[in-house]
Scaffold this motif. Structure first.
Motif, short mmCIF file in Angstrom:
data_model
loop_
_atom_site.label_atom_id
_atom_site.label_comp_id
_atom_site.label_asym_id
_atom_site.label_seq_id
_atom_site.Cartn_x
_atom_site.Cartn_y
_atom_site.Cartn_z
N VAL A 64 -8.32 5.97 0.19
CA VAL A 64 -8.52 7.12 -0.68
C VAL A 64 -9.42 6.75 -1.85
N ASP A 65 -10.47 7.54 -2.04
CA ASP A 65 -11.31 7.44 -3.23
C ASP A 65 -11.66 8.86 -3.66
N ASP A 66 -12.50 9.00 -4.66
CA ASP A 66 -12.83 10.33 -5.18
C ASP A 66 -13.47 11.21 -4.11
N GLU A 67 -14.31 10.61 -3.28
CA GLU A 67 -14.97 11.41 -2.24
C GLU A 67 -13.98 11.91 -1.20
N PRO A 95 -3.65 -0.11 -2.92
CA PRO A 95 -4.53 0.72 -2.09
C PRO A 95 -3.76 1.92 -1.54
N GLN A 96 -4.44 3.05 -1.49
CA GLN A 96 -3.85 4.28 -0.98
C GLN A 96 -4.62 4.67 0.27
N ALA A 152 0.85 -1.20 0.00
CA ALA A 152 0.00 0.00 0.00
C ALA A 152 0.88 1.24 0.00
N VAL A 153 0.21 2.37 -0.26
CA VAL A 153 0.84 3.68 -0.14
C VAL A 153 0.11 4.44 0.96
N GLY A 154 0.87 4.98 1.90
CA GLY A 154 0.29 5.78 2.98
C GLY A 154 0.63 7.24 2.79
#
Length: 377
Positions: A83-86, A120-121, A65-67
């Motif tokens: 992280v998502d668009d919202e 995943p971010q 993942a990226v944090g």
């Protein structure tokens, strides 16, 4: 195969990154890219970062993942969050509360989403640790309807660091975190204090934005709101000019004409009057907050210094705690002078001190990496 987390901390013109093993705490890669805005932006910085990571023998399959460190999550973004668009839209909305910090975090997130679209971010928020401050600590005494409409409350900052350091203090003292009352002082270019009881914060010095509280490198900390109104009315400043004054031309910079503490220590030794005054203001404010938080907590088990200045400048610790002996805070001069840039927690208080004084290296990247794997299970 070891599960590694890539942790990004994007500044206005820089990108700090680490590849961390959350289980062991081992840092596999660490670097700091400067002048990002002059060299093609964060997309180019991410490309340069990838080269460094691959040169260390770490492939994409090694990363889980990226944090991302994000300063302000407001009321809606409290816990580590996928992280998502919202989420991106909410962080962008909160730029008004952290105009210097959230925009580069957004740029870093967007560049990482494009570069690591298969991973995943996770965003981890500096304000999250303080999300459940007691209402009496979080509430400003202004019209409650205005405050509710604009989301005005004390959010705090540096929460990732404060939470991590509080846990390290418990380990260093071989005590249960749940039974400790602590004052943690995160002293870097930005600076904040936190009163922590049983591992949870009960007060903190930064407020709606990262401007309030301790004197900082270029920010004033506490200031009479009337000063701002006066400057707007009579000081030939508009809102943008006032923002520039508060973020870039205040604090140690405004008082002493510089904010590199190493340089200020040298000038202090030379008797520079501007630096002497700036130093007294800086250390007095720290001392004032320590005393206030000892009162809030009803006494404390530990006072801890962390971050670049707190860890590396013994004279700050000496002068900030001077005069607190009647409150049970007694520094050991030899231990304090010997402790600069420690590798791990060090106790610098005298044996007779009722309150332990520690120097604890912070590790926000490791804390973020651990939050990431905890979220992802």
């Amino acid at each position: 195969m070891t599960d590694l987390v890539l942790v990004l901390n994007a500044g206005s013109s820089s990108l700090k990154f680490q590849v961390v093993d959350p289980a062991s705490g081992e840092v596999r890669v660490s670097d700091h890219l400067e002048r990002v805005d002059e060299s093609g932006g964060f997309e180019a910085a991410l490309a340069a970062m990838q080269e460094s990571v691959e040169a260390a023998g770490i492939g994409r399959d090694d990363l889980v993942a990226v944090g991302h460190r994000v300063v302000h999550g407001g009321d809606r973004l409290r816990d580590p969050t996928l992280v998502d668009d919202e989420v991106v839209a909410t962080i962008e909305h909160l730029v008004r509360l952290a105009p210097l910090h959230n925009p580069p975090a957004l740029a870093g997130i967007r560049a990482a989403l494009a570069t690591y679209d298969d991973l995943p971010q996770v965003a981890v928020f500096d304000t999250g640790f303080f999300a459940d401050l007691p209402p009496a600590a979080a509430t400003y005494a202004i019209d409650r309807d205005v405050a509710a409409a604009e989301g005005i409350r004390r959010y705090g900052a540096h929460g990732i660091s404060h939470g991590y350091v509080a846990g390290e203090v418990a380990r260093a003292l071989d005590r249960d975190l749940d039974e400790l009352d602590q004052v943690v002082l995160h002293l870097g270019n930005g600076a904040s204090a936190a009163a922590i009881s049983g591992g949870r914060p009960v007060d903190t010095s930064m407020g709606l934005t990262p401007l309030e509280g301790l004197v900082m490198g270029t920010r004033p900390g506490d200031i009479d709101a009337g000063v701002l109104l006066h400057l707007l009315r009579h000081g030939d400043l508009d809102v943008d000019g006032l923002e520039d004054l508060l973020h870039h031309r205040s604090g140690l910079e405004g008082l002493a004409g510089g904010h590199d503490v190493r340089d200020l220590v040298r000038r202090l030794g030379e008797g520079d009057p501007d630096v002497c005054l700036a130093w007294d203001v800086y250390c007095r404010r720290i001392r004032k907050y320590v005393g206030a938080y000892l009162a809030v907590l009803g006494g404390a088990d530990a006072v801890t210094f962390t971050a670049g200045v707190g860890e590396n400048v013994p004279v700050v610790r000496r002068d900030a705690l001077a005069g607190l002996e009647p409150l049970g805070v007694v520094l050991d001069p030899a231990r304090n002078e010997a402790c600069a840039g420690p590798d791990g927690p060090v106790v610098v208080s005298a044996d007779r001190s009722a309150v332990a004084v520690l120097v604890v290296p912070t590790n926000e990247e490791l804390a973020i990496a651990r939050d990431v794997v905890a979220l992802l299970g």
